[in-house]
Design a protein around this motif. Structure first.
Motif, PDB file in Angstrom:
ATOM      1  N   VAL A 423      36.992  63.987  60.229  1.00 24.62           N
ATOM      2  CA  VAL A 423      37.222  64.508  58.883  1.00 24.62           C
ATOM      3  C   VAL A 423      36.165  63.968  57.920  1.00 24.62           C
ATOM      4  O   VAL A 423      35.608  64.706  57.086  1.00 24.62           O
ATOM      5  N   GLU A 424      35.867  62.689  58.041  1.00 27.39           N
ATOM      6  CA  GLU A 424      34.870  62.073  57.162  1.00 27.39           C
ATOM      7  C   GLU A 424      33.499  62.719  57.369  1.00 27.39           C
ATOM      8  O   GLU A 424      32.785  63.019  56.403  1.00 27.39           O
ATOM      9  N   ALA A 425      33.116  62.952  58.622  1.00 33.53           N
ATOM     10  CA  ALA A 425      31.823  63.569  58.919  1.00 33.53           C
ATOM     11  C   ALA A 425      31.763  64.996  58.380  1.00 33.53           C
ATOM     12  O   ALA A 425      30.747  65.426  57.813  1.00 33.53           O
ATOM     13  N   TRP A 426      32.866  65.739  58.534  1.00 33.66           N
ATOM     14  CA  TRP A 426      32.909  67.116  58.042  1.00 33.66           C
ATOM     15  C   TRP A 426      32.757  67.162  56.531  1.00 33.66           C
ATOM     16  O   TRP A 426      32.046  68.009  55.997  1.00 33.66           O
ATOM     17  N   ARG A 427      33.362  66.236  55.814  1.00 35.85           N
ATOM     18  CA  ARG A 427      33.248  66.221  54.357  1.00 35.85           C
ATOM     19  C   ARG A 427      31.829  65.837  53.915  1.00 35.85           C
ATOM     20  O   ARG A 427      31.332  66.345  52.902  1.00 35.85           O
ATOM     21  N   ARG A 428      31.168  64.977  54.660  1.00 36.64           N
ATOM     22  CA  ARG A 428      29.775  64.671  54.330  1.00 36.64           C
ATOM     23  C   ARG A 428      28.894  65.902  54.545  1.00 36.64           C
ATOM     24  O   ARG A 428      27.960  66.153  53.782  1.00 36.64           O
ATOM     25  N   GLU A 429      29.205  66.672  55.587  1.00 34.86           N
ATOM     26  CA  GLU A 429      28.473  67.918  55.822  1.00 34.86           C
ATOM     27  C   GLU A 429      28.676  68.880  54.650  1.00 34.86           C
ATOM     28  O   GLU A 429      27.726  69.511  54.172  1.00 34.86           O
ATOM     29  N   LEU A 430      29.919  69.014  54.178  1.00 36.06           N
ATOM     30  CA  LEU A 430      30.204  69.874  53.027  1.00 36.06           C
ATOM     31  C   LEU A 430      29.347  69.468  51.829  1.00 36.06           C
ATOM     32  O   LEU A 430      28.767  70.321  51.134  1.00 36.06           O
ATOM     33  N   LEU A 434      26.822  71.775  49.612  1.00 34.71           N
ATOM     34  CA  LEU A 434      27.091  71.926  48.184  1.00 34.71           C
ATOM     35  C   LEU A 434      25.873  71.499  47.373  1.00 34.71           C
ATOM     36  O   LEU A 434      25.460  72.175  46.430  1.00 34.71           O
ATOM     37  N   GLY A 435      25.286  70.357  47.760  1.00 32.95           N
ATOM     38  CA  GLY A 435      24.130  69.839  47.040  1.00 32.95           C
ATOM     39  C   GLY A 435      22.960  70.802  47.063  1.00 32.95           C
ATOM     40  O   GLY A 435      22.301  71.039  46.040  1.00 32.95           O
ATOM     41  N   MET A 436      22.683  71.414  48.225  1.00 27.63           N
ATOM     42  CA  MET A 436      21.546  72.327  48.314  1.00 27.63           C
ATOM     43  C   MET A 436      21.803  73.622  47.547  1.00 27.63           C
ATOM     44  O   MET A 436      20.887  74.172  46.915  1.00 27.63           O
ATOM     45  N   LEU A 437      23.031  74.124  47.569  1.00 28.65           N
ATOM     46  CA  LEU A 437      23.339  75.335  46.800  1.00 28.65           C
ATOM     47  C   LEU A 437      23.081  75.128  45.310  1.00 28.65           C
ATOM     48  O   LEU A 437      22.480  75.978  44.641  1.00 28.65           O
ATOM     49  N   TRP A 438      23.523  73.996  44.800  1.00 29.78           N
ATOM     50  CA  TRP A 438      23.392  73.778  43.370  1.00 29.78           C
ATOM     51  C   TRP A 438      22.057  73.180  42.976  1.00 29.78           C
ATOM     52  O   TRP A 438      21.683  73.181  41.795  1.00 29.78           O
ATOM     53  N   ARG A 439      21.297  72.714  43.956  1.00 30.40           N
ATOM     54  CA  ARG A 439      19.915  72.325  43.662  1.00 30.40           C
ATOM     55  C   ARG A 439      19.113  73.565  43.276  1.00 30.40           C
ATOM     56  O   ARG A 439      18.225  73.498  42.415  1.00 30.40           O
ATOM     57  N   LEU A 440      19.439  74.688  43.876  1.00 30.30           N
ATOM     58  CA  LEU A 440      18.791  75.951  43.524  1.00 30.30           C
ATOM     59  C   LEU A 440      19.028  76.263  42.053  1.00 30.30           C
ATOM     60  O   LEU A 440      18.115  76.679  41.324  1.00 30.30           O
ATOM     61  N   ASP A 441      20.238  76.048  41.570  1.00 34.80           N
ATOM     62  CA  ASP A 441      20.574  76.290  40.170  1.00 34.80           C
ATOM     63  C   ASP A 441      19.831  75.311  39.262  1.00 34.80           C
ATOM     64  O   ASP A 441      19.336  75.692  38.199  1.00 34.80           O
ATOM     65  N   ASP A 442      19.755  74.046  39.690  1.00 36.67           N
ATOM     66  CA  ASP A 442      19.037  73.043  38.893  1.00 36.67           C
ATOM     67  C   ASP A 442      17.580  73.451  38.681  1.00 36.67           C
ATOM     68  O   ASP A 442      17.047  73.382  37.571  1.00 36.67           O
ATOM     69  N   GLN A 497      39.558  72.440  48.855  1.00 37.92           N
ATOM     70  CA  GLN A 497      39.545  73.787  48.288  1.00 37.92           C
ATOM     71  C   GLN A 497      38.700  73.847  47.023  1.00 37.92           C
ATOM     72  O   GLN A 497      37.997  74.837  46.784  1.00 37.92           O
ATOM     73  N   LEU A 498      38.734  72.797  46.225  1.00 33.83           N
ATOM     74  CA  LEU A 498      37.887  72.747  45.029  1.00 33.83           C
ATOM     75  C   LEU A 498      36.415  72.766  45.438  1.00 33.83           C
ATOM     76  O   LEU A 498      35.595  73.466  44.820  1.00 33.83           O
ATOM     77  N   THR A 499      36.083  72.029  46.480  1.00 33.19           N
ATOM     78  CA  THR A 499      34.705  72.056  46.989  1.00 33.19           C
ATOM     79  C   THR A 499      34.340  73.456  47.459  1.00 33.19           C
ATOM     80  O   THR A 499      33.222  73.941  47.230  1.00 33.19           O
ATOM     81  N   ALA A 500      35.276  74.130  48.124  1.00 30.92           N
ATOM     82  CA  ALA A 500      35.019  75.494  48.596  1.00 30.92           C
ATOM     83  C   ALA A 500      34.721  76.427  47.426  1.00 30.92           C
ATOM     84  O   ALA A 500      33.814  77.268  47.500  1.00 30.92           O
ATOM     85  N   VAL A 501      35.484  76.305  46.322  1.00 30.84           N
ATOM     86  CA  VAL A 501      35.246  77.138  45.140  1.00 30.84           C
ATOM     87  C   VAL A 501      33.858  76.864  44.576  1.00 30.84           C
ATOM     88  O   VAL A 501      33.098  77.784  44.240  1.00 30.84           O
ATOM     89  N   ARG A 502      33.503  75.589  44.453  1.00 25.43           N
ATOM     90  CA  ARG A 502      32.185  75.243  43.915  1.00 25.43           C
ATOM     91  C   ARG A 502      31.062  75.800  44.792  1.00 25.43           C
ATOM     92  O   ARG A 502      30.051  76.307  44.284  1.00 25.43           O
ATOM     93  N   MET A 503      31.239  75.709  46.107  1.00 24.96           N
ATOM     94  CA  MET A 503      30.226  76.258  47.008  1.00 24.96           C
ATOM     95  C   MET A 503      30.143  77.774  46.879  1.00 24.96           C
ATOM     96  O   MET A 503      29.051  78.356  46.812  1.00 24.96           O
ATOM     97  N   ALA A 504      31.294  78.433  46.838  1.00 28.03           N
ATOM     98  CA  ALA A 504      31.308  79.895  46.735  1.00 28.03           C
ATOM     99  C   ALA A 504      30.649  80.373  45.446  1.00 28.03           C
ATOM    100  O   ALA A 504      29.970  81.403  45.425  1.00 28.03           O
ATOM    101  N   LEU A 505      30.812  79.612  44.360  1.00 29.86           N
ATOM    102  CA  LEU A 505      30.202  80.001  43.097  1.00 29.86           C
ATOM    103  C   LEU A 505      28.685  79.786  43.102  1.00 29.86           C
ATOM    104  O   LEU A 505      27.984  80.306  42.227  1.00 29.86           O
ATOM    105  N   GLY A 506      28.186  79.039  44.057  1.00 29.76           N
ATOM    106  CA  GLY A 506      26.741  78.910  44.218  1.00 29.76           C
ATOM    107  C   GLY A 506      26.131  80.034  45.042  1.00 29.76           C
ATOM    108  O   GLY A 506      24.912  80.236  45.023  1.00 29.76           O
ATOM    109  N   MET A 507      26.964  80.779  45.752  1.00 25.81           N
ATOM    110  CA  MET A 507      26.453  81.824  46.637  1.00 25.81           C
ATOM    111  C   MET A 507      25.825  83.020  45.912  1.00 25.81           C
ATOM    112  O   MET A 507      24.829  83.562  46.386  1.00 25.81           O
ATOM    113  N   PRO A 508      26.370  83.487  44.763  1.00 22.79           N
ATOM    114  CA  PRO A 508      25.730  84.634  44.102  1.00 22.79           C
ATOM    115  C   PRO A 508      24.286  84.357  43.684  1.00 22.79           C
ATOM    116  O   PRO A 508      23.434  85.245  43.761  1.00 22.79           O
ATOM    117  N   ARG A 509      24.017  83.133  43.209  1.00 21.27           N
ATOM    118  CA  ARG A 509      22.640  82.803  42.844  1.00 21.27           C
ATOM    119  C   ARG A 509      21.742  82.894  44.086  1.00 21.27           C
ATOM    120  O   ARG A 509      20.619  83.406  44.022  1.00 21.27           O
TER     121      ARG A 509
END
Length: 792
Positions: A423-430, A434-442, A497-509
């Motif tokens: 579980v810990e490894a999977w969350r680090r992967e998430l 997440l970081g790369m999706l929102w780096r695009l926005d930055d 689930q909150l992380t999933a929402v944040r990731m999904a909101l990075g997908m349109p960009r």
């Protein structure tokens, strides 16, 4: 008979015959169709037993009499007293497939006459892939080319204690009948005796399961004429002059053939689909297929299906693929890992520790960056670990900085990891994704509409990536993993689930940057109805973006419903940018579904907000929306003014991708209002931009709209040409849902050309695909088919 006697028999006869015929070695080689090296090898006794075909060629070229041919043939034939050791194990009876690999290996081993040095071939691959079986099969096929002996030595590379160099040398010296000497532990002396014994002899040496380069180097002959085949779980590419053969798993057809050899061809023929699924569950690995094929469960009627069920669960699959004697797939993989763990090299020990965590990655690959995050190591150290695991065939690398693990190897690795660590490894992967999706926005520097740059930035961990194109390229490769992770997180606890929402909101960009929209739609669909109490910005965002992604796939009715739901939330939020884009897009989509009178007030209000608050990056889109809706209302003057304004702003306000999208919308609107020549000009510019940006999905859009315009102009041949080109692209991107519309309009072009059977076929495909997503355009296709007398 001594070596010198034999040499005079063969070498002197050939030399005498050649000189009598006044040939040089080169001239004789040309006349006989052989190489000059082959002639030299025979005359210098490096090769003492030419094959019958060589005898025939030389006899013809030299014009030998029948008596001379017999003398030459007798001298070259092998005598019982000259026979060397024959230590190769018997070939596997069910050996099948590997045609190209076997041909390559045999070709290399039969080139010893032409080789200026010892032939060395290394066969590498994961445990159970069939390295030894291939090497032994090849050894038997070339045995006649090495009449002085075929030696076999298992070096025990996977054992806890591989064969030592002194023991290996002692074994081969005994096989050659050479005394060990006074000091068997003197390696230099033993190597000298070994290489002297092989001088001027043709011996094939098969070194199976080599542990390291250092282990095999002392065992290499010192003179040409002999050959060495080495199998190893390591990539021994550093061997001097080595011919390296990387052995992969079987093809599916080869795997089925092997299953038929083991289990019986009639059983495979009786259950073809189950058999095919069975070899897939075995990962196309020969060892696994042999064990599965011999499993008792498969011997009854329907037994293949029973075996498929038995291998369906990763937790039990390795148990089923055991030979019952302590061997099998699990034991074979364990040998590779044990070889790392038993060394004192820091890198190997780090690899042994990292391997189980890397087995947790899902999907068909994982990137270096995600591995570094999961292992909590710097990128350079992680790359060293991953490349070392590739070297020992516990990982594969399908592309630069991408890695994957065979399914069975992954099953083994996961057995070593506690659930909490998983579980810990999977969350680090998430967090990596997440970081790369929102780096695009930055990097783009857009307004922070969702709070992604507040106390704990969502792009944390990706600050080292500085270029937009670098982020886009990485995320493009990772689209399947992004969707998979978002879906997985959507099924987790509230924090996940909150992380999933944040990731999904990075997908349109990302979708806008790549001009690919299917994955963003899938991601948002996974989170849009999650029962979460969200920041109002996120709540508006997920509903509005769901509408946007629906519209990008042509699902305009769905898009309108989502945007109507988002609009009151956006008004309540009070963010002028969010409200403006919601109004503009809702207005456009209402017009698109035939409700332009409802749409125009929304589009006008949105444009007014854009101008009032100087929201420059949405000014082009707002004018395009107002122009499109005006056209649907029949106000062509207002449409032309709005489109002219949008086109004038594009060079300074739009990226290439945005300009392509807006030109496409303008071209389509002009087409729908009968302005076909103007439409062709704008769409042609949009097509050029899509090709410049390599936006393939968008390119298919422009080709579709051009095709529709040519249809309206009655040029069915041009319409067919561009629609077929668009369809070829769309079929590569099924998640973007472009194929049904292209088939729909291609059918119209074919019907216009009189090709009614082909038109009916295209409409049938389009109707099936439209109905899968409840697309209202299905009704038009039903009517078209009815016109041909076809009931849909």
């Amino acid at each position: 008979m001594t070596n010198d006697d034999h040499r005079s028999d063969v070498a002197s006869l050939l030399r005498r015959f050649r000189l009598r015929s006044k040939f040089t070695q080169e001239a004789l080689a040309e006349a006989a169709g052989l190489s000059a090296q082959a002639i030299s090898a025979l005359e210098n006794a490096r090769r003492r037993h030419p094959r019958p075909v060589t005898i025939d060629l030389l006899t013809e070229a030299l014009g030998l009499s029948a008596a001379e041919r017999k003398e030459f043939s007798d001298a070259a034939s092998r005598r019982m007293g000259d026979a060397g050791p024959r230590h190769l194990p018997p070939p596997i009876k069910d050996f099948t497939g590997r045609v190209q690999e076997l041909d390559d290996l045999v070709r290399v081993l039969r080139a010893s006459d032409d080789s200026p040095a010892v032939i060395i071939s290394a066969v590498g691959g994961m445990g159970g892939v069939g390295k030894s079986a291939l090497a032994i099969k090849a050894g038997h096929l070339v045995a006649d080319d090495y009449p002085d002996g075929q030696l076999y030595l298992n070096l025990g590379g996977g054992d806890r204690s591989p064969l030592s160099t002194p023991d290996a040398l002692s074994a081969v010296l005994r096989s050659l009948g050479v005394p060990l000497g006074d000091d068997p532990d003197n390696i230099d002396q033993a190597v000298g005796r070994y290489r002297t014994a092989l001088a001027y002899r043709r011996v094939l040496l098969l070194l199976d399961d080599a542990a390291s380069l250092d282990q095999v180097l002392p065992l290499l002959p010192g003179t040409r004429g002999s050959a060495v085949v080495i199998t190893s779980r390591k990539q021994l590419t550093a061997l001097p002059g080595v011919h390296y053969l990387a052995l992969e798993v079987l093809t599916e057809d080869e795997a089925l053939s092997l299953l038929g050899e083991v289990a019986g061809k009639e059983r495979v023929a009786a259950e073809p689909e189950a058999a095919r699924e069975l070899v897939r569950r075995c990962g196309l690995l020969p060892l696994a297929i042999r064990i599965a094929g011999a499993h008792p469960s498969g011997r009854s009627v329907g037994g293949m299906a029973v075996l498929v069920d038995l291998l369906s669960d990763g937790d039990s699959r390795l148990d089923a693929l055991s030979d019952g004697l302590g061997g099998g797939v699990r034991a074979t993989i364990a040998l590779s890992l044990r070889a790392l763990a038993r060394t004192d090299r820091p890198l190997d020990l780090r690899c042994a520790e990292a391997f189980p965590l890397l087995a947790l990655f899902e999907g068909n690959h994982f990137p270096l960056r995600a591995a570094a995050k999961v292992l909590d190591l710097p990128l350079d150290q992680t790359e060293d670990v991953l490349e070392r695991l590739v070297d020992v065939h516990l990982l594969e690398t399908p592309a630069l900085r991408q890695y994957r693990m065979h399914d069975l190897v992954r099953d083994f690795g996961r057995e070593q990891v506690a659930e909490t660590a998983q579980v810990e490894a999977w969350r680090r992967e998430l967090m990596c994704y997440l970081g790369m999706l929102w780096r695009l926005d930055d990097i783009a520097g857009f307004d922070d509409m969702y709070g992604s740059r507040e106390e704990s930035a969502w792009s944390t961990g990706a600050e080292d990536v500085l270029e937009r194109e670098q982020v886009l390229a990485w995320l493009s490769d990772e689209l399947p993993n992004l969707v998979r992770l978002i879906r997985s997180a959507a099924g987790g606890d509230a924090a996940d689930q909150l992380t999933a929402v944040r990731m999904a909101l990075g997908m349109p960009r990302l979708a806008g940057g790549l001009m690919r929209f299917g994955e963003a739609y899938e991601a948002l669909a996974a989170v849009v109805r999650l029962p979460l109490e969200l920041d109002p910005r996120l709540e508006v965002g997920r509903i509005y973006q769901m509408g946007g992604r629906a519209g990008s796939l042509g699902l305009y009715e769905d898009g309108v419903q989502w945007r109507q739901e988002a609009l009151p939330l956006a008004r309540k939020l009070g963010n002028p940018t969010q409200l403006a884009i919601c109004l503009v897009d809702l207005g456009h989509d209402l017009g698109r579904i035939g409700r332009p009178a409802e749409g125009m007030p929304h589009a006008e209000e949105g444009l007014a907000l854009v101008e009032k608050h100087d929201i420059r990056r949405f000014e082009v889109g707002a004018n395009v929306a107002v122009g499109a809706v005006a056209g649907w209302l029949g106000d062509l003057d207002r449409q032309r003014a709005a489109f002219d304004r949008a086109l004038a702003l594009m060079p300074t306000h739009s990226s290439l991708g945005q300009a392509v999208t807006h030109r496409s919308l303008i071209g389509r609107a002009l087409q729908e209002t009968g302005q076909y020549e103007a439409s062709l000009a704008v769409l042609t510019a949009a097509l050029a931009g899509a090709r410049e940006g390599k936006y393939e999905v968008s390119e298919s859009d422009q080709l579709r709209e051009l095709g529709c315009t040519w249809l309206e102009l009655g040029d069915y041949e041009k319409a067919r040409e561009v629609l077929e080109a668009g369809l070829e692209i769309a079929r590569r991107f099924p998640s973007d849902n472009r194929e049904p519309a292209l088939r729909h309009y291609l059918g119209r072009a074919l019907a216009g050309l009189g090709s009614l059977p082909e038109a009916r076929k295209e409409w049938g495909f389009a109707l099936t695909q439209y109905r899968q997503v409840a697309d209202p355009r299905a009704e038009e296709v039903v009517a078209l088919l009815a016109g041909l007398g076809v009931e849909a």
